[in-house]
Design a protein around this motif. Structure first.
Motif, short mmCIF file in Angstrom:
data_model
loop_
_atom_site.label_atom_id
_atom_site.label_comp_id
_atom_site.label_asym_id
_atom_site.label_seq_id
_atom_site.Cartn_x
_atom_site.Cartn_y
_atom_site.Cartn_z
N UNK A 1 0.87 -1.18 0.00
CA UNK A 1 0.00 0.00 0.00
C UNK A 1 0.91 1.23 0.00
N UNK A 2 0.82 2.03 -1.04
CA UNK A 2 1.72 3.16 -1.23
C UNK A 2 0.89 4.45 -1.30
N UNK A 3 1.25 5.45 -0.51
CA UNK A 3 0.53 6.72 -0.54
C UNK A 3 1.43 7.83 -1.05
N UNK A 4 0.81 8.89 -1.56
CA UNK A 4 1.57 10.05 -1.99
C UNK A 4 0.66 11.15 -2.52
N UNK A 5 1.19 12.36 -2.53
CA UNK A 5 0.43 13.50 -3.05
C UNK A 5 0.74 13.76 -4.52
N UNK A 6 1.94 13.41 -4.95
CA UNK A 6 2.38 13.67 -6.32
C UNK A 6 2.25 12.39 -7.14
N UNK A 7 1.21 12.30 -7.94
CA UNK A 7 0.93 11.08 -8.70
C UNK A 7 2.01 10.78 -9.73
N UNK A 8 2.78 11.80 -10.12
CA UNK A 8 3.85 11.57 -11.11
C UNK A 8 4.92 10.63 -10.56
N UNK A 9 5.04 10.54 -9.22
CA UNK A 9 6.03 9.65 -8.63
C UNK A 9 5.66 8.17 -8.81
N UNK A 10 4.39 7.92 -9.16
CA UNK A 10 3.93 6.53 -9.22
C UNK A 10 3.57 6.07 -10.63
N UNK A 11 3.96 6.85 -11.63
CA UNK A 11 3.55 6.53 -13.00
C UNK A 11 3.98 5.13 -13.42
N UNK A 12 5.20 4.71 -13.04
CA UNK A 12 5.70 3.40 -13.43
C UNK A 12 5.09 2.28 -12.59
N UNK A 13 4.47 2.65 -11.49
CA UNK A 13 3.89 1.65 -10.60
C UNK A 13 2.41 1.41 -10.87
N UNK A 14 1.71 2.45 -11.29
CA UNK A 14 0.25 2.38 -11.41
C UNK A 14 -0.20 1.35 -12.43
N UNK A 15 0.58 1.13 -13.49
CA UNK A 15 0.17 0.16 -14.51
C UNK A 15 0.08 -1.26 -13.93
N UNK A 16 0.74 -1.51 -12.80
CA UNK A 16 0.70 -2.82 -12.14
C UNK A 16 -0.03 -2.75 -10.80
N UNK A 17 -0.86 -1.73 -10.63
CA UNK A 17 -1.47 -1.50 -9.33
C UNK A 17 -2.95 -1.16 -9.45
N UNK A 18 -3.64 -1.23 -8.31
CA UNK A 18 -4.97 -0.65 -8.19
C UNK A 18 -4.79 0.75 -7.63
N UNK A 19 -5.36 1.71 -8.32
CA UNK A 19 -5.17 3.11 -7.95
C UNK A 19 -6.47 3.67 -7.40
N UNK A 20 -6.37 4.29 -6.22
CA UNK A 20 -7.52 4.93 -5.59
C UNK A 20 -7.18 6.37 -5.26
N UNK A 21 -8.16 7.23 -5.38
CA UNK A 21 -8.02 8.63 -4.99
C UNK A 21 -8.72 8.83 -3.65
N UNK A 22 -8.03 9.48 -2.71
CA UNK A 22 -8.63 9.76 -1.41
C UNK A 22 -8.94 11.25 -1.34
N UNK A 23 -10.19 11.57 -1.14
CA UNK A 23 -10.63 12.97 -1.10
C UNK A 23 -11.33 13.22 0.23
N UNK A 24 -11.40 14.47 0.63
CA UNK A 24 -12.08 14.82 1.87
C UNK A 24 -12.97 16.03 1.63
N UNK A 25 -14.19 15.95 2.12
CA UNK A 25 -15.15 17.04 1.99
C UNK A 25 -15.98 17.11 3.26
#
Length: 370
Positions: A336-360
């Motif tokens: 489970x990997x977290x981060x604010x800058x999605x560009x850091x995970x570009x090479x990882x996302x193709x082999x991952x499930x990607x979720x966006x966490x938002x707060x309202x």
């Protein structure tokens, strides 16, 4: 998937999450979103499926969503090679944290035999330059991952030591009471010390056998020997505690034992203590140890642990980020990997499930990304 992984996760009234529920397929999980959205809260929830107080060391009261404070609950289905296990941990209206395994009440220490969860958080970046207590906790989590009995040994030792410290503080001089407590401390404490030494050795072996691009960290346990006696030897530890009674009575607390140990870490290639390394090197050494822990567990148990990496890209350059992701993929585990800058995970996302966490309005939501 060779290891075990969570196929479902549900958070109820857990910090910023009112109700969050996701389904998973065993791949790497990437949680992206702004600071304060609730990404770390989700990782903390998973960390509570291991013994102890999780990656934030929080009490049950601190976790409950406010206002309301009706309690909280985390539930997850753990898939392993031979079975599926339904895990729950919860607290109702400020009550102590409880655990259920497949619907049956269990002890927190039982989780050590059920799950293997490792984590790395930004707070740990200061591990090498802060107090020994944090390094002991880090070493104890490593030890527990190899030796499930470590959890019960730690509980037994701490309980006996608290009673002994109470006697010392009150200047009680009854030898019989001290004898009884020191027998318990020696039995549990020798096991703690032995587990720590073996765990450090196993991490060293796992790094030396690796082709990792991360630096090799050499681990040793200091304070495991006192005046020629070894704390992993029950008779030696019992004698140490007895001999130290006069000094401990004067201090009002126990001054010798595994609770005084420390984890010494050096950068193997140059012999530099971790505390004297640069910030980037200290982070890389931490990553190396956690990866070695995962690698060793995979070899020893035949299954891979669940790995929680909170804001792991901090202090890692592009080359080391790429090396980290390559190793995670090669280990075939659920990270489970977290981060604010999605560009850091570009090479990882193709082999991952990607979720966006938002707060309202103070409520976190986990949304799947396509």
């Amino acid at each position: 998937m060779a290891g075990h992984y969570f196929s479902t996760l549900k958070l109820s009234h857990f910090r910023s999450h009112l109700i969050s529920e996701i389904s998973l397929d065993g791949r790497i999980v990437v949680l992206s979103g702004p600071n304060g959205a609730g990404k770390t809260n989700a990782l903390e929830a998973i960390s509570l499926f291991s013994p102890g107080r999780g990656l934030r060391s929080s009490s049950a009261d601190e976790i409950s969503r406010r206002p309301g404070e009706i309690g909280w609950k985390v539930a997850g289905r753990l898939v392993s090679p031979h079975r599926e296990i339904y895990l729950e941990t919860y607290s109702r209206e400020s009550s102590p944290r409880r655990v259920a395994i497949d619907g049956k009440p269990a002890k927190l220490s039982d989780l050590a035999r059920t799950t293997r969860i490792l984590w790395l958080t930004p707070v740990m970046d200061r591990l090498w330059i802060e107090s020994a207590a944090g390094r002991r906790r880090f070493l104890d989590r490593i030890s527990m991952s190899f030796f499930p009995d470590h959890a019960n040994a730690s509980i037994g030792y701490d309980k006996a030591m608290r009673e002994r410290n109470r006697l010392l503080k009150d200047k009680v001089s009854n030898d019989g009471w001290y004898d009884a407590l020191e027998i318990q401390m020696a039995r549990h404490g020798s096991r703690i010390s032995a587990n720590r030494i073996k765990a450090a050795e196993r991490i060293n072996e796992a790094q030396s056998d690796s082709l990792s691009r991360f630096p090799v960290a050499k681990l040793s346990v200091t304070g495991s020997e006192l005046e020629g006696s070894r704390l992993e030897n029950e008779d030696d530890l019992s004698a140490i505690l007895k001999d130290c009674r006069p000094r401990d009575l004067a201090a009002g607390r126990s001054l010798a034992g595994p609770h005084r140990a420390d984890l010494e870490t050096t950068y193997a290639s140059n012999g530099l203590p971790a505390r004297n390394c640069s910030t980037g090197e200290q982070k890389a050494l931490l990553v190396s140890i956690v990866l070695a822990n995962a690698r060793a567990l995979s070899g020893d148990l035949g299954i891979s642990p669940v790995l929680l990496l909170d804001e792991v890209s901090a202090h890692l350059d592009e080359s080391r980020r790429a090396a980290l992701y390559e190793e995670i993929l090669s280990l075939r585990l659920q990270a489970w990997v977290t981060g604010t800058d999605i560009s850091h995970f570009e090479k990882l996302i193709r082999n991952a499930q990607h979720f966006s966490v938002v707060i309202e309005n103070g409520i976190s939501t986990i949304l799947p990304c396509k």
